[in-house]
Design a protein around this motif. Structure first.
Motif, short mmCIF file in Angstrom:
data_model
loop_
_atom_site.label_atom_id
_atom_site.label_comp_id
_atom_site.label_asym_id
_atom_site.label_seq_id
_atom_site.Cartn_x
_atom_site.Cartn_y
_atom_site.Cartn_z
N LEU A 179 35.61 61.81 13.03
CA LEU A 179 35.85 62.39 11.71
C LEU A 179 34.58 63.14 11.32
CD1 LEU A 179 37.38 59.22 9.94
CD2 LEU A 179 38.56 60.89 11.40
N ARG A 180 34.71 64.46 11.08
CA ARG A 180 33.53 65.27 10.77
C ARG A 180 33.71 65.99 9.43
NH1 ARG A 180 29.99 66.69 14.88
NH2 ARG A 180 30.14 65.24 16.61
N GLY A 181 32.80 65.72 8.51
CA GLY A 181 32.86 66.35 7.19
C GLY A 181 31.68 67.30 6.99
N TYR A 182 31.91 68.43 6.34
CA TYR A 182 30.85 69.42 6.12
C TYR A 182 30.68 69.69 4.63
CZ TYR A 182 30.61 69.57 11.03
OH TYR A 182 30.42 69.15 12.32
N GLU A 183 29.49 69.39 4.14
CA GLU A 183 29.17 69.62 2.73
C GLU A 183 28.36 70.90 2.60
OE1 GLU A 183 27.02 66.22 1.28
OE2 GLU A 183 25.60 66.23 2.93
N ALA A 184 28.20 71.34 1.36
CA ALA A 184 27.57 72.65 1.14
C ALA A 184 26.05 72.56 1.20
CB ALA A 184 28.01 73.23 -0.21
N GLY A 185 25.46 73.28 2.15
CA GLY A 185 24.01 73.32 2.26
C GLY A 185 23.37 74.39 1.37
N GLY A 186 24.22 75.21 0.72
CA GLY A 186 23.72 76.23 -0.20
C GLY A 186 22.70 77.14 0.47
N ASP A 187 21.54 77.30 -0.19
CA ASP A 187 20.47 78.14 0.37
C ASP A 187 19.71 77.41 1.47
OD1 ASP A 187 21.14 80.04 -1.48
OD2 ASP A 187 19.48 79.61 -2.85
N GLY A 188 20.07 76.14 1.71
CA GLY A 188 19.33 75.32 2.68
C GLY A 188 18.86 74.05 1.98
N VAL A 189 19.03 72.91 2.64
CA VAL A 189 18.69 71.64 2.00
C VAL A 189 17.23 71.62 1.58
CG1 VAL A 189 18.51 69.15 2.38
CG2 VAL A 189 20.53 70.38 3.17
N GLU A 190 16.37 72.27 2.40
CA GLU A 190 14.93 72.26 2.11
C GLU A 190 14.58 73.06 0.85
OE1 GLU A 190 16.46 73.80 4.52
OE2 GLU A 190 15.94 75.91 4.23
N THR A 191 15.47 73.94 0.38
CA THR A 191 15.18 74.74 -0.81
C THR A 191 15.49 74.00 -2.10
OG1 THR A 191 17.40 75.69 -1.00
CG2 THR A 191 15.84 76.85 0.43
N ASN A 245 25.01 75.83 5.49
CA ASN A 245 24.43 76.73 4.49
C ASN A 245 25.39 77.88 4.16
OD1 ASN A 245 22.29 75.06 4.85
ND2 ASN A 245 20.90 76.61 5.69
N ASP A 246 25.11 78.52 3.02
CA ASP A 246 25.94 79.64 2.57
C ASP A 246 26.13 80.69 3.67
OD1 ASP A 246 26.01 78.48 0.06
OD2 ASP A 246 24.72 79.98 -0.91
N ASP A 247 25.04 81.08 4.34
CA ASP A 247 25.15 82.19 5.30
C ASP A 247 25.99 81.81 6.51
OD1 ASP A 247 23.22 80.45 6.20
OD2 ASP A 247 21.67 81.97 6.54
N GLU A 248 25.87 80.56 6.94
CA GLU A 248 26.65 80.11 8.09
C GLU A 248 28.15 80.07 7.73
OE1 GLU A 248 25.13 76.41 9.60
OE2 GLU A 248 26.46 76.43 11.35
N ALA A 249 28.44 79.64 6.51
CA ALA A 249 29.84 79.59 6.06
C ALA A 249 30.42 80.99 5.95
CB ALA A 249 29.92 78.87 4.70
N MET A 250 29.65 81.92 5.40
CA MET A 250 30.17 83.27 5.22
C MET A 250 30.38 83.96 6.57
SD MET A 250 30.77 83.44 2.06
CE MET A 250 31.18 85.15 1.74
N ALA A 251 29.53 83.65 7.54
CA ALA A 251 29.74 84.20 8.88
C ALA A 251 31.04 83.67 9.48
CB ALA A 251 28.54 83.86 9.78
N ALA A 252 31.32 82.39 9.26
CA ALA A 252 32.55 81.80 9.78
C ALA A 252 33.78 82.39 9.08
CB ALA A 252 32.52 80.28 9.60
N LEU A 253 33.62 82.70 7.79
CA LEU A 253 34.72 83.33 7.04
C LEU A 253 35.08 84.68 7.67
CD1 LEU A 253 35.25 83.47 3.23
CD2 LEU A 253 35.23 85.61 4.51
N ALA A 254 34.05 85.46 7.94
CA ALA A 254 34.30 86.79 8.53
C ALA A 254 34.87 86.65 9.94
CB ALA A 254 32.98 87.58 8.58
N LEU A 255 34.37 85.68 10.67
CA LEU A 255 34.82 85.50 12.06
C LEU A 255 36.30 85.12 12.12
CD1 LEU A 255 33.93 85.46 15.02
CD2 LEU A 255 33.40 83.02 14.73
N LEU A 256 36.71 84.17 11.30
CA LEU A 256 38.12 83.76 11.35
C LEU A 256 39.02 84.92 10.91
CD1 LEU A 256 39.84 81.12 11.96
CD2 LEU A 256 40.29 81.14 9.50
N SER A 257 38.57 85.67 9.91
CA SER A 257 39.35 86.80 9.42
C SER A 257 39.60 87.79 10.56
CB SER A 257 38.62 87.51 8.28
OG SER A 257 38.38 86.61 7.22
N ARG A 258 38.56 88.07 11.34
CA ARG A 258 38.65 89.13 12.37
C ARG A 258 39.24 88.64 13.69
NH1 ARG A 258 33.63 93.11 11.20
NH2 ARG A 258 33.96 93.21 8.96
#
Lengths: 265, 429
Positions: free
Chosen positions: B277-289, B353-366
């Motif tokens: 079972l794998r869950g993914y939470e929002a890393g936003g700008d990065g946990v370190e930020t 993180n936000d950027d990784e999620a947005m890249a996946a959004l574009a990838l699935l779309s295309r």
């Protein structure tokens, strides 16, 4: 169990009046000013001070108290500041209580909080979102430090619920006059008196009514059937409306005096 | 008053007169998941929670309620939702066999309708005429407004001001459906504050109002009720993958805000120890930020919104405002069952993180012709990690929890798109 609250209620009763309990958040408008304002309440006849511990998510509070606690938090009011405020209040003439949502107490450590509060001269804690089912460790910690645990009952509480709540309660029982959040209202909820009547059959503890009491006339009405009257938002409003601290002190003194007159039977 | 969990997907046994459940070798009693869950609410709400608890328990034993629920799931929501093999997207996931559980194809466009219809039927059963809801991304608000319209109930939705701006499309949808949308300007002006405001409304209106909590958080019995109505996702996925692959998956993957789509999918595989079972939470700008919504990566156990669970909080127990490009994951708490699954190790959670999620959004779309919600894109980015980790023989199900129509304005800003090419040329003349 602390003797302090019992003394306050019996003192009021022997003077043929209800006890008057006044709330203000610690740190509003500043820590030092909140000490001055609360001691002004004691000077004007308030029997117990309910020191609010500001919390980021006060979901039982209306607009006035939300505003005040947000300001207090923005001003850097931490749990240690709240305990320091308690230690600076006039504990000779008034009982000192803390009102806190549960998470800050749990985070501070229940035993540590109870110990530090007792050391600061506090004698009880009101926890509006702690149910008796979840109160096991808290009851143990407060018992050890003679700190009273004040829980709420509401017009929607069944008799069975009231029994469960009073079994964990000491000091007094806080009867919420109405179904709703804190805030001054034109009328005290019609559910308050029947609730007090029901609770009286189920406990020997004093019963104080809060939520929506803001005037001397309302205090008089509630003092007709309850052992204590709790006022919070109306004090916060006085301070919000005042142009400066001395005006706020005068307004708080005036309201506390009116309420202290009102609770006489 | 005791409230006992009874979940269709769990085994029940009677122990010392008290009903107990086993979940992954652990015991769940009286609204708790290990040390998590419970009820931390004003006493004024206790009676309503008890009423809800008993209405729920009698409803799920009542064949007429269950028949009505099943009929609406089939003819209104459009269940079962398909399980779609994503072969082109899978090339970017280490070649693993990736399947998408298509909750985006439900009526209203997400899994949220599963719970909203269930709780709307409970509202009717309790004789209440009004529903209130909190919403972040607007999907739960839209689902609740939809169910209210369908059943002829009043509906008010509380939404943080920031979310009304970034999910403006859903505000209009709710209004078209006849709901009142209240913009919450307190605190961080996001989901957390919308829940505070919904609770304040509820305590004053509880006689005729049911609070349709949209995720597996809040005081008992909400986490259990929402799980129950979302469990259909995991049940269907389990049957569908057995048909498609002749076996169970190696991993099931979901995004986790409050965690209802994740619990819905996970619940179908909870007792299958070999299914990760794998869950993914929002890393936003990065946990370190510090600008994130990573409760497991950077939070600690506390109490928020009526339950003990992992919370983003400071040393004094004050809630820290969360951040995510996804309004639906932008929440500093998480469902208490997830906290328990995290501590026991049954489920594993990581931030995206936000950027990784947005890249996946574009990838699935295309690659697949499916535009996912930004929330869901976090699960897709997670699936890419899991696929690379497990390799090409692995079978993975991703909960495609919602579609991305609501997110086009955010995506346009992120990718710098939106103006068709011809218009720019015309302006250049």
């Amino acid at each position: 169990m602390s003797r302090r609250l019992a003394e306050i209620f019996s003192r009021a009763k022997s003077n043929n009046r209800a006890a008057l309990i006044g709330y203000l958040p610690a740190g509003y408008p500043t820590a030092a000013a909140s000490v001055e304002l609360m001691n002004t309440m004691v000077d004007a006849g308030v029997d117990a001070i309910e020191v609010g511990l500001p919390y980021s998510d006060p979901l039982m509070d209306g607009a006035d108290i939300q505003f005040a606690v947000a300001a207090a938090l923005a001003g850097g009011t931490t749990t240690d500041v709240v305990l320091d405020v308690v230690s600076r209040l006039d504990g000779e003439r008034a009982a000192l209580l803390v009102m806190s949502y549960w998470n800050p107490i749990e985070r501070y450590g229940v035993a540590r909080f109870a110990a530090r509060l007792a050391a600061a001269g506090g004698s009880g804690v009101i926890t509006p979102d702690l149910t008796p089912e979840e109160a096991g460790p808290w009851s143990a910690a407060t018992l050890a430090h003679e700190v009273d645990t004040i829980f709420l009952v509401a017009p929607s509480s069944t008799d069975e619920r009231i029994k469960a709540v009073v079994a964990k309660a000491s000091g007094f029982v806080y009867a919420a006059s109405t179904m709703g959040v804190t805030g001054a209202r034109r009328q005290v909820g019609a559910g308050a008196e029947p609730l007090v009547t029901r609770a009286r059959r189920l406990t020997d503890l004093p019963i104080a009514v809060g939520l929506g009491v803001s005037t001397g006339a309302q205090a008089r009405e509630v003092a007709g059937y309850a052992d204590g009257v709790i006022v919070g938002s109306a004090f916060v409003r006085c301070i919000r409306a005042a142009p400066d601290l001395s005006a706020a002190i005068a307004a708080v003194r005036g309201l506390a005096g009116e309420l202290a007159e009102g609770v006489r039977r | 008053m005791i409230w006992l969990p009874l979940v269709r997907t769990q085994r029940c046994e009677i122990v010392e007169g008290e009903q107990k459940l086993t979940t992954a070798g652990s015991t769940v009693t009286a609204g708790h998941f290990g040390p998590y869950g419970g009820r931390f609410v004003p006493e004024a709400l206790t009676a309503a929670l008890d009423e809800l608890d008993s209405a729920f328990r009698s409803a799920i034993m009542d064949p007429s309620f269950m028949t009505r629920l099943a009929a609406l799931e089939r003819s209104y929501t459009g269940r079962p939702s398909p399980l779609t093999r994503a072969e082109r997207f899978a090339e970017h996931c280490g070649g693993a066999r990736i399947y998408l559980k298509r909750e985006d194809l439900n009526h209203t466009g997400s899994h949220k309708i599963n719970n909203a219809i269930g709780q709307a039927l409970l509202t009717q059963r309790m004789g209440k005429s009004r529903m209130i809801a909190e919403t972040g991304a607007g999907q739960h608000g839209v689902a609740t407004a939809t169910a209210a319209a369908l059943l002829g109930l009043e509906c008010t939705v509380f939404m943080g001001e920031e979310d009304t701006l970034r999910q403006a499309l859903n505000v209009v949808r709710m209004q078209l459906l006849g709901a009142e949308v209240i913009s919450v300007t307190a605190g961080s002006r996001t989901l957390k504050d919308a829940i505070n405001e919904a609770m304040r409304d509820w305590v004053a209106s509880v006689d005729r109002t049911h609070y349709v909590l949209g995720t597996v958080t809040g005081p008992a019995p909400f986490p259990e009720i929402v799980r129950y109505f979302q469990a259909v996702v995991g049940r269907e996925a389990r049957e569908q993958i057995k048909l498609a692959e002749g076996r169970l998956p190696d991993a099931v993957v979901a995004c986790v805000g409050g965690g209802s789509n994740a619990i819905g999918l996970f619940s179908g595989f909870m007792d299958d120890a070999d299914v990760q079972l794998r869950g993914y939470e929002a890393g936003g700008d990065g946990v370190e930020t510090g600008r994130h919504a990573a409760r497991f990566a950077a939070g600690s156990p506390g109490v928020l919104h009526g339950a003990r669970t992992y919370v983003m909080q400071d040393e004094w127990g004050q809630t820290i405002a969360s951040h995510s490009i996804s309004a639906g994951l932008d929440y500093p708490g998480v469902g208490p069952e997830h906290s328990w699954l995290h501590d026991t190790g049954r489920a594993k959670y990581e931030p995206i993180n936000d950027d990784e999620a947005m890249a996946a959004l574009a990838l699935l779309s295309r690659t697949e012709g499916i535009i996912p919600a930004i929330e869901t894109a976090h699960a897709l980015a997670g699936a890419m990690r899991v696929g690379r980790e497990l390799g090409p023989t692995a079978v993975i199900i991703v909960n495609l929890s919602g579609r991305g129509d609501k997110d086009v304005a955010t995506a346009a800003r992120w990718f710098g798109i939106g103006a068709p090419a011809g218009i720019e040329m015309a302006e250049g003349r």
